[in-house]
Design a protein around this motif. Structure first.
Motif, PDB file in Angstrom:
ATOM      1  N   GLY A 106       0.829  -1.194   0.000  1.00  5.42           N
ATOM      2  CA  GLY A 106       0.000   0.000   0.000  1.00  5.42           C
ATOM      3  C   GLY A 106       0.869   1.251   0.000  1.00  5.42           C
ATOM      4  N   MET A 107       0.560   2.185   0.881  1.00  6.52           N
ATOM      5  CA  MET A 107       1.365   3.407   0.987  1.00  6.52           C
ATOM      6  C   MET A 107       2.518   3.251   1.977  1.00  6.52           C
ATOM      7  N   TYR A 108       2.718   2.036   2.489  1.00  7.46           N
ATOM      8  CA  TYR A 108       3.729   1.820   3.532  1.00  7.46           C
ATOM      9  C   TYR A 108       4.965   1.126   2.981  1.00  7.46           C
ATOM     10  N   ALA A 109       6.074   1.463   3.596  1.00  7.62           N
ATOM     11  CA  ALA A 109       7.348   0.828   3.251  1.00  7.62           C
ATOM     12  C   ALA A 109       8.008   0.369   4.545  1.00  7.62           C
ATOM     13  N   ARG A 110       8.548  -0.841   4.529  1.00 11.34           N
ATOM     14  CA  ARG A 110       9.327  -1.348   5.670  1.00 11.34           C
ATOM     15  C   ARG A 110      10.790  -1.329   5.263  1.00 11.34           C
ATOM     16  N   VAL A 111      11.562  -0.520   5.976  1.00  9.12           N
ATOM     17  CA  VAL A 111      12.985  -0.340   5.673  1.00  9.12           C
ATOM     18  C   VAL A 111      13.807  -1.199   6.627  1.00  9.12           C
ATOM     19  N   TRP A 112      14.698  -2.002   6.054  1.00 12.13           N
ATOM     20  CA  TRP A 112      15.568  -2.882   6.840  1.00 12.13           C
ATOM     21  C   TRP A 112      17.024  -2.460   6.683  1.00 12.13           C
ATOM     22  N   ASP A 113      17.725  -2.478   7.803  1.00 15.10           N
ATOM     23  CA  ASP A 113      19.192  -2.410   7.806  1.00 15.10           C
ATOM     24  C   ASP A 113      19.654  -3.782   8.289  1.00 15.10           C
ATOM     25  N   PRO A 114      19.856  -4.726   7.367  1.00 17.73           N
ATOM     26  CA  PRO A 114      20.071  -6.116   7.784  1.00 17.73           C
ATOM     27  C   PRO A 114      21.522  -6.409   8.193  1.00 17.73           C
ATOM     28  N   MET A 115      21.641  -7.250   9.193  1.00 14.66           N
ATOM     29  CA  MET A 115      22.907  -7.843   9.627  1.00 14.66           C
ATOM     30  C   MET A 115      24.036  -6.816   9.734  1.00 14.66           C
ATOM     31  N   TRP A 116      23.796  -5.779  10.565  1.00 10.46           N
ATOM     32  CA  TRP A 116      24.851  -4.782  10.730  1.00 10.46           C
ATOM     33  C   TRP A 116      25.833  -5.161  11.842  1.00 10.46           C
ATOM     34  N   ALA A 117      25.545  -6.250  12.551  1.00 10.83           N
ATOM     35  CA  ALA A 117      26.479  -6.752  13.564  1.00 10.83           C
ATOM     36  C   ALA A 117      26.090  -8.183  13.896  1.00 10.83           C
ATOM     37  N   GLY A 118      27.015  -8.900  14.537  1.00 11.59           N
ATOM     38  CA  GLY A 118      26.761 -10.276  14.950  1.00 11.59           C
ATOM     39  C   GLY A 118      27.549 -10.594  16.205  1.00 11.59           C
ATOM     40  N   VAL A 119      27.015 -11.501  17.000  1.00  9.87           N
ATOM     41  CA  VAL A 119      27.688 -11.882  18.234  1.00  9.87           C
ATOM     42  C   VAL A 119      27.420 -13.365  18.487  1.00  9.87           C
ATOM     43  N   LYS A 120      28.372 -14.043  19.052  1.00  6.54           N
ATOM     44  CA  LYS A 120      28.206 -15.452  19.382  1.00  6.54           C
ATOM     45  C   LYS A 120      27.155 -15.613  20.478  1.00  6.54           C
ATOM     46  N   ALA A 121      26.343 -16.640  20.325  1.00  4.53           N
ATOM     47  CA  ALA A 121      25.270 -16.862  21.296  1.00  4.53           C
ATOM     48  C   ALA A 121      25.806 -17.137  22.689  1.00  4.53           C
ATOM     49  N   ASP A 122      27.015 -17.706  22.779  1.00  4.59           N
ATOM     50  CA  ASP A 122      27.587 -18.017  24.089  1.00  4.59           C
ATOM     51  C   ASP A 122      28.515 -16.916  24.602  1.00  4.59           C
ATOM     52  N   ASP A 123      28.452 -15.734  24.003  1.00  2.00           N
ATOM     53  CA  ASP A 123      29.266 -14.611  24.464  1.00  2.00           C
ATOM     54  C   ASP A 123      28.867 -14.275  25.895  1.00  2.00           C
ATOM     55  N   PRO A 124      29.818 -14.157  26.811  1.00  4.80           N
ATOM     56  CA  PRO A 124      29.484 -13.865  28.216  1.00  4.80           C
ATOM     57  C   PRO A 124      28.798 -12.510  28.401  1.00  4.80           C
ATOM     58  N   ASP A 125      28.958 -11.594  27.432  1.00  4.08           N
ATOM     59  CA  ASP A 125      28.328 -10.275  27.535  1.00  4.08           C
ATOM     60  C   ASP A 125      26.923 -10.260  26.927  1.00  4.08           C
ATOM     61  N   MET A 126      26.411 -11.421  26.521  1.00  2.00           N
ATOM     62  CA  MET A 126      25.114 -11.465  25.844  1.00  2.00           C
ATOM     63  C   MET A 126      23.984 -10.859  26.689  1.00  2.00           C
ATOM     64  N   PRO A 127      23.917 -11.125  27.988  1.00  3.72           N
ATOM     65  CA  PRO A 127      22.847 -10.476  28.780  1.00  3.72           C
ATOM     66  C   PRO A 127      22.936  -8.955  28.745  1.00  3.72           C
ATOM     67  N   LYS A 128      24.145  -8.421  28.789  1.00  5.59           N
ATOM     68  CA  LYS A 128      24.310  -6.973  28.721  1.00  5.59           C
ATOM     69  C   LYS A 128      23.879  -6.439  27.349  1.00  5.59           C
ATOM     70  N   ILE A 129      24.209  -7.202  26.309  1.00  2.00           N
ATOM     71  CA  ILE A 129      23.853  -6.776  24.951  1.00  2.00           C
ATOM     72  C   ILE A 129      22.337  -6.740  24.781  1.00  2.00           C
ATOM     73  N   ARG A 130      21.650  -7.770  25.265  1.00  2.00           N
ATOM     74  CA  ARG A 130      20.183  -7.795  25.168  1.00  2.00           C
ATOM     75  C   ARG A 130      19.567  -6.628  25.955  1.00  2.00           C
ATOM     76  N   GLU A 131      20.138  -6.322  27.086  1.00  2.00           N
ATOM     77  CA  GLU A 131      19.638  -5.204  27.882  1.00  2.00           C
ATOM     78  C   GLU A 131      19.848  -3.881  27.150  1.00  2.00           C
ATOM     79  N   ALA A 132      20.982  -3.762  26.464  1.00  2.00           N
ATOM     80  CA  ALA A 132      21.268  -2.545  25.696  1.00  2.00           C
ATOM     81  C   ALA A 132      20.306  -2.404  24.521  1.00  2.00           C
ATOM     82  N   VAL A 133      19.992  -3.530  23.874  1.00  2.00           N
ATOM     83  CA  VAL A 133      19.039  -3.500  22.752  1.00  2.00           C
ATOM     84  C   VAL A 133      17.658  -3.081  23.237  1.00  2.00           C
ATOM     85  N   ASN A 134      17.227  -3.645  24.364  1.00  2.00           N
ATOM     86  CA  ASN A 134      15.922  -3.277  24.914  1.00  2.00           C
ATOM     87  C   ASN A 134      15.860  -1.799  25.283  1.00  2.00           C
TER      88      ASN A 134
END
Length: 219
Positions: A106-134
């Protein structure tokens, strides 16, 4: 000569006088028949004309359907970008060194900036990263999305934002530019939030007193 014509007409009138009623009815029927035939013919021609217009003119829904992809393509081109229209009805474009992907409805567009960073799932800083994203997602603008780990165990960072475009809007170019710039702000917010969270935790650990030990300074 005119007297003779008058006499002939008068004679005919006298002859036909008993039949004036019948003649009047016949004449009326003939006139009504001619009028009715003319009306039906006019109605049929009008119907055929309207039918031909319906065949030639496109469906009204199709006329009103917005060409948001074309509008976005033109807007990006005016901004100095080189967008690419893909076969699946999307647009790919590079802006400020970042690769963006755009979908339309319609008149809407969804703009993506895909895969601008990546981190290992077992990274010890993962909880901090999720908190920063939130924390970053509380702000108005792009939404940062974390994907499930891929086969290599890497979690991808993506950003998306839904916007509306209309050809009657005179500010589409500065608007789209501001939208694209906001994706860089979103990434910076994630980084800043992570640094702040990390700094607070380090400060808390630094000020924590050891438990079970006392220190006596004696000379």
């Amino acid at each position: 000569m005119s007297i003779i014509k008058y006499l002939i007409v008068a004679a005919l009138a006298q002859v036909l006088k008993p039949y004036w009623m019948e003649i009047s009815i016949i004449v009326a029927i003939v006139v009504i028949g001619i009028i009715a035939q003319h009306y039906l013919k006019h109605k049929q021609e009008k119907k055929e004309h309207m039918g031909s217009e319906d065949e030639e003119s496109p469906n009204q829904n199709e006329v009103k359907k917005p060409d948001t992809l074309g509008l976005m393509f033109k807007t990006l081109s005016n901004l100095g970008c080189q967008p690419t229209a893909n076969e699946d009805g999307t647009i790919s474009v590079q802006y400020q060194g970042e690769n963006f992907h755009m979908e339309f409805g319609g008149m809407y567009a969804r703009v993506w900036d895909p895969m601008w960073a990546g981190v290992k799932a077992d990274d010890p800083d993962m909880p901090k990263i999720r908190e920063a994203v939130n924390a970053a997602n509380f702000n108005f603008g792009p939404t940062v999305v974390l994907t499930a780990p891929n086969e290599d165990g890497v979690i991808g960072f993506h950003s998306r934002r839904d916007i509306m475009l209309h050809p009657a809007c005179p500010d589409n170019e500065p608007f789209v530019k501001a939208v694209l710039d906001s994706f860089f702000d979103a990434k910076e917010q994630v980084r800043n939030s992570f640094q702040q969270i990390n700094a607070k935790q380090m400060e808390a650990q630094k000020n924590r007193r050891p438990v079970g030990f006392t220190t006596n300074n004696q000379e």
